[in-house]
Design a protein around this motif. Structure first.
Motif, PDB file in Angstrom:
ATOM      1  N   GLU A 455       0.916  -1.264  -0.003  1.00  0.00           N
ATOM      2  CA  GLU A 455       0.048   0.058  -0.105  1.00  0.00           C
ATOM      3  C   GLU A 455       0.913   1.200  -0.061  1.00  0.00           C
ATOM      4  OE1 GLU A 455      -2.587  -0.408   3.365  1.00  0.00           O
ATOM      5  OE2 GLU A 455      -3.525  -2.096   2.567  1.00  0.00           O
ATOM      6  N   ARG A 456       2.086   1.304   0.793  1.00  0.00           N
ATOM      7  CA  ARG A 456       2.664   2.464   0.983  1.00  0.00           C
ATOM      8  C   ARG A 456       4.197   2.555   0.234  1.00  0.00           C
ATOM      9  NH1 ARG A 456       3.135   3.683   6.975  1.00  0.00           N
ATOM     10  NH2 ARG A 456       3.854   6.048   6.149  1.00  0.00           N
ATOM     11  N   GLY A 457       4.588   1.352  -0.086  1.00  0.00           N
ATOM     12  CA  GLY A 457       5.842   1.161  -0.769  1.00  0.00           C
ATOM     13  C   GLY A 457       5.835   1.371  -2.495  1.00  0.00           C
ATOM     14  N   TRP A 458       4.537   1.319  -3.025  1.00  0.00           N
ATOM     15  CA  TRP A 458       4.257   1.242  -4.274  1.00  0.00           C
ATOM     16  C   TRP A 458       3.941   2.716  -4.706  1.00  0.00           C
ATOM     17  CZ3 TRP A 458       4.846  -1.580  -8.542  1.00  0.00           C
ATOM     18  CH2 TRP A 458       3.963  -1.189  -9.604  1.00  0.00           C
ATOM     19  N   ASN A 459       4.625   3.439  -5.972  1.00  0.00           N
ATOM     20  CA  ASN A 459       4.166   4.578  -6.317  1.00  0.00           C
ATOM     21  C   ASN A 459       3.585   4.410  -7.663  1.00  0.00           C
ATOM     22  OD1 ASN A 459       4.843   7.080  -7.893  1.00  0.00           O
ATOM     23  ND2 ASN A 459       5.591   7.939  -6.187  1.00  0.00           N
ATOM     24  N   GLU A 460       2.325   4.880  -7.748  1.00  0.00           N
ATOM     25  CA  GLU A 460       1.513   4.510  -8.818  1.00  0.00           C
ATOM     26  C   GLU A 460       2.047   5.344  -9.928  1.00  0.00           C
ATOM     27  OE1 GLU A 460      -1.213   2.898 -11.194  1.00  0.00           O
ATOM     28  OE2 GLU A 460      -0.620   2.227  -9.080  1.00  0.00           O
ATOM     29  N   SER A 461       2.443   6.578  -9.822  1.00  0.00           N
ATOM     30  CA  SER A 461       2.774   7.516 -10.992  1.00  0.00           C
ATOM     31  C   SER A 461       4.033   7.008 -11.466  1.00  0.00           C
ATOM     32  CB  SER A 461       2.820   8.926 -10.288  1.00  0.00           C
ATOM     33  OG  SER A 461       4.012   8.889  -9.477  1.00  0.00           O
ATOM     34  N   GLU A 462       4.891   6.256 -10.617  1.00  0.00           N
ATOM     35  CA  GLU A 462       6.320   5.735 -10.989  1.00  0.00           C
ATOM     36  C   GLU A 462       6.075   4.311 -11.676  1.00  0.00           C
ATOM     37  OE1 GLU A 462       9.009   7.127 -11.568  1.00  0.00           O
ATOM     38  OE2 GLU A 462       8.458   9.197 -10.785  1.00  0.00           O
ATOM     39  N   LYS A 463       4.936   3.594 -11.339  1.00  0.00           N
ATOM     40  CA  LYS A 463       4.539   2.186 -11.671  1.00  0.00           C
ATOM     41  C   LYS A 463       5.834   1.522 -11.008  1.00  0.00           C
ATOM     42  CE  LYS A 463       0.787   2.823 -13.722  1.00  0.00           C
ATOM     43  NZ  LYS A 463      -0.674   2.796 -13.121  1.00  0.00           N
ATOM     44  N   ALA A 464       6.080   1.740  -9.850  1.00  0.00           N
ATOM     45  CA  ALA A 464       7.367   1.104  -9.177  1.00  0.00           C
ATOM     46  C   ALA A 464       7.264   0.979  -7.430  1.00  0.00           C
ATOM     47  CB  ALA A 464       8.644   1.785  -9.606  1.00  0.00           C
ATOM     48  N   PHE A 465       7.785  -0.022  -7.088  1.00  0.00           N
ATOM     49  CA  PHE A 465       8.320   0.243  -5.578  1.00  0.00           C
ATOM     50  C   PHE A 465       9.335   1.385  -5.320  1.00  0.00           C
ATOM     51  CE2 PHE A 465       6.630  -4.127  -6.020  1.00  0.00           C
ATOM     52  CZ  PHE A 465       5.476  -3.900  -5.058  1.00  0.00           C
ATOM     53  N   VAL A 466       9.144   2.152  -4.401  1.00  0.00           N
ATOM     54  CA  VAL A 466      10.181   3.156  -4.354  1.00  0.00           C
ATOM     55  C   VAL A 466      10.970   3.004  -2.999  1.00  0.00           C
ATOM     56  CG1 VAL A 466       8.943   4.687  -5.869  1.00  0.00           C
ATOM     57  CG2 VAL A 466       8.343   4.698  -3.409  1.00  0.00           C
ATOM     58  N   GLN A 467      11.975   4.005  -2.715  1.00  0.00           N
ATOM     59  CA  GLN A 467      12.942   3.840  -1.691  1.00  0.00           C
ATOM     60  C   GLN A 467      12.057   4.157  -0.574  1.00  0.00           C
ATOM     61  OE1 GLN A 467      15.609   7.382  -0.878  1.00  0.00           O
ATOM     62  NE2 GLN A 467      17.169   5.860  -1.463  1.00  0.00           N
ATOM     63  N   GLN A 468      11.318   4.984  -0.292  1.00  0.00           N
ATOM     64  CA  GLN A 468      10.634   5.402   1.002  1.00  0.00           C
ATOM     65  C   GLN A 468       9.367   5.579   0.807  1.00  0.00           C
ATOM     66  OE1 GLN A 468      12.061   9.593   2.527  1.00  0.00           O
ATOM     67  NE2 GLN A 468      13.831   8.738   1.357  1.00  0.00           N
ATOM     68  N   TYR A 469       8.505   5.514   1.789  1.00  0.00           N
ATOM     69  CA  TYR A 469       7.256   5.565   1.969  1.00  0.00           C
ATOM     70  C   TYR A 469       6.723   7.141   1.378  1.00  0.00           C
ATOM     71  CZ  TYR A 469       6.266   1.107   4.351  1.00  0.00           C
ATOM     72  OH  TYR A 469       6.181  -0.491   4.590  1.00  0.00           O
ATOM     73  N   GLY A 470       5.949   7.303   0.507  1.00  0.00           N
ATOM     74  CA  GLY A 470       5.464   8.614   0.264  1.00  0.00           C
ATOM     75  C   GLY A 470       6.442   9.349  -0.772  1.00  0.00           C
ATOM     76  N   GLY A 471       7.430   8.625  -1.197  1.00  0.00           N
ATOM     77  CA  GLY A 471       8.331   9.231  -2.148  1.00  0.00           C
ATOM     78  C   GLY A 471       8.356   8.706  -3.432  1.00  0.00           C
ATOM     79  N   ASP A 472       9.289   9.459  -4.440  1.00  0.00           N
ATOM     80  CA  ASP A 472       9.165   8.872  -5.942  1.00  0.00           C
ATOM     81  C   ASP A 472      10.432   8.485  -6.284  1.00  0.00           C
ATOM     82  OD1 ASP A 472      10.402  11.250  -5.861  1.00  0.00           O
ATOM     83  OD2 ASP A 472       8.648  12.203  -7.132  1.00  0.00           O
ATOM     84  N   VAL A 473      11.473   8.226  -5.470  1.00  0.00           N
ATOM     85  CA  VAL A 473      12.822   7.780  -5.880  1.00  0.00           C
ATOM     86  C   VAL A 473      12.957   6.419  -5.908  1.00  0.00           C
ATOM     87  CG1 VAL A 473      15.243   8.117  -5.119  1.00  0.00           C
ATOM     88  CG2 VAL A 473      13.857  10.016  -4.807  1.00  0.00           C
ATOM     89  N   LEU A 474      13.730   5.830  -6.911  1.00  0.00           N
ATOM     90  CA  LEU A 474      13.914   4.538  -6.999  1.00  0.00           C
ATOM     91  C   LEU A 474      15.252   4.138  -6.215  1.00  0.00           C
ATOM     92  CD1 LEU A 474      12.972   4.001 -10.708  1.00  0.00           C
ATOM     93  CD2 LEU A 474      11.557   3.553  -8.572  1.00  0.00           C
ATOM     94  N   ASP A 475      15.228   2.847  -5.861  1.00  0.00           N
ATOM     95  CA  ASP A 475      16.414   2.579  -4.898  1.00  0.00           C
ATOM     96  C   ASP A 475      16.812   0.924  -5.370  1.00  0.00           C
ATOM     97  OD1 ASP A 475      17.682   1.300  -2.619  1.00  0.00           O
ATOM     98  OD2 ASP A 475      17.252   3.158  -1.627  1.00  0.00           O
ATOM     99  N   ALA A 476      17.977   0.810  -5.631  1.00  0.00           N
ATOM    100  CA  ALA A 476      18.556  -0.403  -6.255  1.00  0.00           C
ATOM    101  C   ALA A 476      18.418  -1.546  -5.277  1.00  0.00           C
ATOM    102  CB  ALA A 476      19.929  -0.263  -6.871  1.00  0.00           C
ATOM    103  N   SER A 477      18.467  -1.173  -4.023  1.00  0.00           N
ATOM    104  CA  SER A 477      18.396  -2.360  -2.860  1.00  0.00           C
ATOM    105  C   SER A 477      17.113  -3.192  -2.926  1.00  0.00           C
ATOM    106  CB  SER A 477      18.383  -1.904  -1.522  1.00  0.00           C
ATOM    107  OG  SER A 477      17.423  -0.910  -1.273  1.00  0.00           O
TER     108      SER A 477
END
Length: 607
Positions: A455-477
């Motif tokens: 629910e919180r790790g997914w960013n709908e606009s990026e269509k991706a799981f992101v680095q931190q909740y509420g963010g839009d930065v991708l993270d290779a980890s």
């Protein structure tokens, strides 16, 4: 470019399974700490060419070209010097520890030999004890030199004459084809027994003994894949970074080497990270090196036992190799740093950070096969259940995350993924081995973490799981999500995340860990691509069935290895290696990527 400093990648590594040294392709030992990896340095010219100290053994005449290589399937390093007058070599190694007992005595063996013509060698030994802060005395006699500093001594023996050079030592020798000489540097406690007399026959026998040790160890590898030389060099490197008396693996044998030349990301990596060591267990197991994997697990369980009944967090992010949790960070103000990369730090303040992902990696390590689990004890299981019971209350907190950011605690998605993995693997262990545990609570917690991430790790606009909740930065980890079983490797949400990473983090197969400009980490400056992340990308793309891309990325990354197959932490904008060297995380992830890609290619080819 400061030509006084060799490129970071222009080094080979030798070690004795308790400490290690770097040898430049010019025949200079410019990093060595003893008696342990995390001890103060004796040679540290790589961090300050004037104050750090070094041990040179090489020709000094003009017109010399150099080539460095490992004796095949060993940690014996050969530096070859070619001139119009002849071809000579310096062979460097450290006799490996066979006892598993900590010792104050460590030996660097340097053998000089000429294979063609005539070559002259110059020796300059300039130790600078305690990071260059301690003065030393020199006694020079017919049996060699004795350097005496507070708390430590060092003997230098040579088959050719030595002379005083202030408080240091100098010597020269000219050899013809077939002739051999040697210089041996032995560190010990003050007043320690002098080494036995140096003889050519003794050095020759010792050299072959060390070669046979490494070849015999490597023969136990069960790797039969497509890249044996690359994988086995990584395995030897990991072995060199394991402190044999405890089984702890250091992240790297060096400190202070910059992630960007002139920048401030200059950390001390000579400690045992829970994360790195835990992930190494799978890599070692895949190659058949069960003894090393089990040794780390024993070390890890001992850390859990230490905190039983004491309250607080069960683990900290890293420890000294003997398990000591005290790693106070200090700045060595008298060192200028590699090519002016200041500050130079000893110790690591990130040891006190909250990094919740380490519990996932720790339990992941404990769950890696029956070879590991058959060593489990009831007291070890109780330590594990106590840890997971604590985590059931503690998981839903901001932390500093895998990258040890110094910009404040955040709700990092990767940290939550690994807490999920902790409970998932804990539940599996309880089921398989029928061990008592609060499985109802663990299941409820695991499922709650999963729902929160979705629910919180997914960013709908990026269509991706992101680095931190509420963010839009991708993270290779997050490339580890399929490997730990959080998401299927061909799930549409995961494939979409991979596509997003391709667009923003991948540069011609090299992978950035994240965009520091978009995700402030509390430090100034930029950084290169992370070699660890590139190999995690190979692993994830292979699992996703994108085999041409995975193979291209893996084989392209091989071209960034140094001349002897070693990797530092990062690849800089001009293709140079940056950061501490060599890095265990990079080499263990290389092994993980190779074995995953081999299996996927075998399946595709019907093997």
């Amino acid at each position: 470019m400061d030509e006084r400093y060799p490129p970071i990648a222009e080094h080979g590594l030798v070690g004795d399974l308790q400490t290690a040294a770097l040898v430049s392709s010019r025949g200079v030992i410019d990093w060595f700490a003893a008696p342990r990896f995390d001890s103060p340095s004796i040679f540290a010219a790589l961090l300050d060419v004037e104050r750090g100290g070094y041990f040179q053994l090489a020709p000094e005449q003009p017109g010399i070209s150099c080539k460095q290589l490992y004796y095949p399937d060993t940690a014996v390093l050969v530096t070859r010097f070619m001139s119009p007058d002849g071809v000579g070599e310096v062979v460097d190694y450290m006799p490996p520890d066979r006892t598993g007992t900590a010792t104050d005595r460590h030996t660097l063996v340097r053998v000089v030999r000429v294979v063609r013509g005539t070559v002259g060698f110059t020796l300059r030994c300039r130790p600078r004890f305690d990071y260059g802060r301690a003065e030393h005395e020199l006694d020079l006699g017919p049996d060699g030199a004795l350097f005496r500093a507070p708390g430590i001594s060092a003997h230098l023996q040579s088959t050719f004459p030595l002379e005083r050079d202030g408080r240091d030592v100098r010597g020269t020798v000219t050899l013809g084809a077939g002739e051999i000489g040697s210089a041996v540097f032995t560190v010990c406690d003050p007043g320690g027994e002098a080494p036995p007399p140096l003889t050519i026959d003794g050095i020759t026998a010792r050299s072959w003994d060390v070669i046979h040790f490494w070849k015999a160890w490597l023969r136990t590898s069960r790797y039969r894949g497509r890249w044996p030389e690359l994988v086995h060099r990584s395995a030897i490197t990991l072995k060199l970074l394991i402190y044999a008396p405890t089984g702890a693996m250091v992240a790297a044998p060096t400190m202070g080497l910059p992630e960007r030349v002139g920048g401030e990301r200059n950390w001390d990596y000579r400690y045992a990270w829970i994360r790195d060591g835990s992930l190494s267990v799978r890599a070692l197991m895949d190659l058949g090196f069960v003894e090393e994997a089990v040794a780390f697990v024993h070390w890890l369980v001992a850390r859990l036992h230490e905190r039983e009944g004491k309250g607080g967090e069960p683990l900290q992010t890293m420890y000294r190799v003997d398990g000591d949790p005290n790693l106070p960070e200090q700045t060595l103000t008298h060192f200028e740093g590699y090519m002016g990369s200041y500050p130079v730090r000893a110790g690591n303040g990130a040891a006190d950070q909250l990094q919740l992902d380490i519990y996932g990696e720790a339990v992941y390590a404990l769950s890696q096969g029956r070879e590991i689990s058959q060593h489990a004890t009831y007291s070890g299981w109780k330590a594990l259940t106590t840890t997971l019971d604590w985590l059931a209350d503690a998981w839903d907190r901001p932390d500093e995350g895998i990258w040890e950011t110094r910009g404040g605690r955040k709700d990092f998605t990767y940290s939550r993924v690994m807490t999920w993995a902790a409970f998932d693997n804990g539940l599996r262990l309880a089921d398989v081995f029928r061990r008592p545990a609060d499985t109802i609570r663990w299941t409820r917690t695991r499922d709650a973490i999963f729902e929160q991430i979705m629910e919180r790790g997914w960013n709908e606009s990026e269509k991706a799981f992101v680095q931190q909740y509420g963010g839009d930065v991708l993270d290779a980890s997050l490339l580890l999500m399929p490997r730990v079983g959080f998401i299927a490797p061909k799930d549409p949400a995961w494939l979409s995340t991979l596509d997003a990473m391709d667009r923003t983090l991948v540069s011609d197969s090299l992978v950035y860990r994240y965009d520091p400009a978009a995700s402030p980490d509390g430090l100034r400056g930029s950084e290169g691509t992370f070699s660890l992340c590139t190999f995690l990308y190979v692993d994830a793309t292979a699992r996703a069935g994108r085999l041409p891309l995975a193979r291209y990325a893996f084989e392209k990354m091989q071209t960034y290895a140094n001349h002897v197959g070693l990797f530092a932490e990062e690849i800089g904008p001009s293709g140079e290696q940056l950061g501490n060297f060599p890095q265990a995380f990079t080499h263990l992830s290389l092994i993980m990527a190779a074995t995953t890609l081999d299996a996927a290619l075998d399946l595709e080819e019907g093997r």
